[in-house]
Design an enzyme around this catalytic site. Structure first.
Site, PDB file in Angstrom:
ATOM      1  N   HIS A 106     -11.420  -6.641  12.666  1.00  0.00           N
ATOM      2  CA  HIS A 106     -10.669  -7.724  12.014  1.00  0.00           C
ATOM      3  C   HIS A 106      -9.510  -8.225  12.858  1.00  0.00           C
ATOM      4  O   HIS A 106      -8.570  -8.853  12.353  1.00  0.00           O
ATOM      5  CB  HIS A 106     -10.185  -7.262  10.632  1.00  0.00           C
ATOM      6  CG  HIS A 106     -11.310  -6.976   9.705  1.00  0.00           C
ATOM      7  ND1 HIS A 106     -11.193  -6.148   8.622  1.00  0.00           N
ATOM      8  CD2 HIS A 106     -12.602  -7.394   9.716  1.00  0.00           C
ATOM      9  CE1 HIS A 106     -12.372  -6.072   7.996  1.00  0.00           C
ATOM     10  NE2 HIS A 106     -13.234  -6.819   8.633  1.00  0.00           N
ATOM     11  N   CYS A 117      -9.020 -22.944  23.286  1.00  0.00           N
ATOM     12  CA  CYS A 117      -9.749 -22.319  24.409  1.00  0.00           C
ATOM     13  C   CYS A 117     -10.031 -20.829  24.176  1.00  0.00           C
ATOM     14  O   CYS A 117     -10.743 -20.205  24.958  1.00  0.00           O
ATOM     15  CB  CYS A 117      -8.968 -22.513  25.714  1.00  0.00           C
ATOM     16  SG  CYS A 117      -7.466 -21.525  25.810  1.00  0.00           S
ATOM     17  N   SER A 175     -11.868   1.052   1.076  1.00  0.00           N
ATOM     18  CA  SER A 175     -12.354   0.891  -0.300  1.00  0.00           C
ATOM     19  C   SER A 175     -13.785   0.356  -0.329  1.00  0.00           C
ATOM     20  O   SER A 175     -14.432   0.382  -1.372  1.00  0.00           O
ATOM     21  CB  SER A 175     -11.444  -0.093  -1.048  1.00  0.00           C
ATOM     22  OG  SER A 175     -11.515  -1.377  -0.409  1.00  0.00           O
TER      23      SER A 175
HETATM   24  N1  APR Z   1      -6.075   9.004   3.321  1.00  0.00           N
HETATM   25  C1  APR Z   1      -7.353   8.573   3.109  1.00  0.00           C
HETATM   26  N2  APR Z   1      -7.665   7.444   2.397  1.00  0.00           N
HETATM   27  C2  APR Z   1      -6.635   6.758   1.881  1.00  0.00           C
HETATM   28  C3  APR Z   1      -5.277   7.148   2.047  1.00  0.00           C
HETATM   29  C4  APR Z   1      -5.018   8.332   2.810  1.00  0.00           C
HETATM   30  N3  APR Z   1      -3.789   8.774   3.019  1.00  0.00           N
HETATM   31  N4  APR Z   1      -4.481   6.245   1.392  1.00  0.00           N
HETATM   32  C5  APR Z   1      -5.328   5.334   0.837  1.00  0.00           C
HETATM   33  N5  APR Z   1      -6.614   5.647   1.127  1.00  0.00           N
HETATM   34  C6  APR Z   1      -7.834   4.916   0.764  1.00  0.00           C
HETATM   35  C7  APR Z   1      -7.815   4.349  -0.639  1.00  0.00           C
HETATM   36  O1  APR Z   1      -8.355   5.284  -1.549  1.00  0.00           O
HETATM   37  C8  APR Z   1      -8.705   3.101  -0.507  1.00  0.00           C
HETATM   38  O2  APR Z   1     -10.059   3.416  -0.779  1.00  0.00           O
HETATM   39  O3  APR Z   1      -7.908   3.796   1.614  1.00  0.00           O
HETATM   40  C9  APR Z   1      -8.597   2.735   0.979  1.00  0.00           C
HETATM   41  C10 APR Z   1      -7.842   1.431   1.279  1.00  0.00           C
HETATM   42  O4  APR Z   1      -8.606   0.364   0.802  1.00  0.00           O
HETATM   43  P1  APR Z   1      -8.134  -1.155   1.060  1.00  0.00           P
HETATM   44  O5  APR Z   1      -6.713  -1.271   0.753  1.00  0.00           O
HETATM   45  O6  APR Z   1      -9.108  -2.004   0.333  1.00  0.00           O
HETATM   46  O7  APR Z   1      -8.262  -1.333   2.633  1.00  0.00           O
HETATM   47  P2  APR Z   1      -9.571  -1.608   3.513  1.00  0.00           P
HETATM   48  O8  APR Z   1     -10.796  -1.032   2.878  1.00  0.00           O
HETATM   49  O9  APR Z   1      -9.272  -1.202   4.894  1.00  0.00           O
HETATM   50  O10 APR Z   1      -9.661  -3.224   3.455  1.00  0.00           O
HETATM   51  C11 APR Z   1     -10.701  -3.848   4.146  1.00  0.00           C
HETATM   52  O11 APR Z   1      -9.850  -5.993   3.610  1.00  0.00           O
HETATM   53  O12 APR Z   1      -8.020  -7.188   3.225  1.00  0.00           O
HETATM   54  C12 APR Z   1      -8.999  -7.009   4.101  1.00  0.00           C
HETATM   55  O13 APR Z   1      -9.038  -7.394   6.421  1.00  0.00           O
HETATM   56  C13 APR Z   1      -8.493  -6.561   5.460  1.00  0.00           C
HETATM   57  O14 APR Z   1      -9.404  -4.874   6.930  1.00  0.00           O
HETATM   58  C14 APR Z   1      -9.057  -5.157   5.609  1.00  0.00           C
HETATM   59  C15 APR Z   1     -10.256  -5.178   4.681  1.00  0.00           C
END
Ligand code: APR
Length: 235
Positions: A106, A117, A175
């Site tokens: 991302h 460019c 997530s």
């Molecule tokens: N250790 C392990 N897992 C964790 C921790 C931790 N300390 N803290 C939070 N989590 C988990 C949560 O349970 C959740 O499932 O990390 C996950 C975070 O989920 P999101 O906030 O949805 O982040 P992500 O899945 O990376 O989002 C995907 O969405 O918004 C866009 O581009 C953005 O790259 C991002 C994409």
């Protein structure tokens, strides 16, 4: 092509003090995706978008990799051809942990990209607003080198290529709202490990060989042991 893919999301950086997106008090609780992370937002909300990533970029300077980043970096450097580190994160904490060849699906917060460019400019932890407006190469507008919803995401092909030969899939701190990792599971994958803080409504955890609902820094030693055992048995 690596046999082990470690695919991570915002959760792996949470313990370094970087907000996730969808957890309590996550970034999308306080900022509108359509205003700062959707294709076209730079036309309608240019100042707000640029200042949003400036805030994240400046804040990144003092953030340090945590134990999970460091162990992943150690594994990658020990098995450079057998482990692929792919992340949805735009932070540089894997790089700060000296992890090589990290695939950022991302984008990368420290970089700006020319809208015309495609030139990339690394501005480290500086602010872009009113300081880096135009491309040094063609004078067109610069933008954060971040993949917004609806934007092309060229690095996804790298991920699909890596998953072709994958036998061990490790999913940490995502997530599944954007990349549903369940879809990558197939008979070639002999071992699949899911580590999140708690169950996610986007991920069917029964599909995974092992599920660890705990902090990444607490799960990573067991994950590393499983990976090393698999690689030592097989190769
Ligand atoms: N250790 C392990 N897992 C964790 C921790 C931790 N300390 N803290 C939070 N989590 C988990 C949560 O349970 C959740 O499932 O990390 C996950 C975070 O989920 P999101 O906030 O949805 O982040 P992500 O899945 O990376 O989002 C995907 O969405 O918004 C866009 O581009 C953005 O790259 C991002 C994409």
């Amino acid at each position: 092509m690596a046999r082990v893919v470690i695919l991570s999301g915002a959760g792996i950086s949470a313990e370094s003090g970087i907000s996730t997106f969808r957890d309590e008090d996550g970034l999308w609780e306080n900022h509108k995706i359509e205003e700062v992370c959707t294709n076209g937002c730079l036309n309608r909300f240019r100042e707000k978008t640029i200042k949003f990533y400036d805030m994240l970029r400046v804040g990144l300077k003092t953030k340090e990799p945590n134990y999970a980043h460091k162990i992943v970096a150690k594994l990658k450097n020990r098995y450079p051809d057998n482990i692929s580190v792919i992340t949805q994160n735009i932070d540089d904490l894997f790089e700060k942990a000296n992890c090589k060849d990290v695939v950022h699906l991302h984008g990368f917060l420290k970089e700006l990209r020319c809208e015309n460019c495609g030139d990339i400019l690394n501005i480290k932890y500086k602010e872009q607003f009113e300081k880096y407006e135009n491309c040094p190469n063609c004078d067109s507008l610069l933008r954060p080198n971040i993949v917004f919803f609806g934007d092309p995401a060229p690095k996804y092909q790298d991920m699909y290529d890596e998953l072709l030969n994958c036998e061990v899939l490790v999913v940490i701190g995502t997530s599944g709202a954007v990349i549903n990792t369940d879809m990558f599971l197939n008979p070639k994958i002999k071992l699949s490990i899911l580590n999140n803080l708690k169950p996610s409504r986007y991920i069917n955890d029964r599909l995974y060989t092992k599920v660890l609902y705990t902090k990444a820094s607490l799960a990573i030693d067991e994950i590393a042991k499983d990976i090393e055992e698999y690689l030592s048995e097989k190769y």
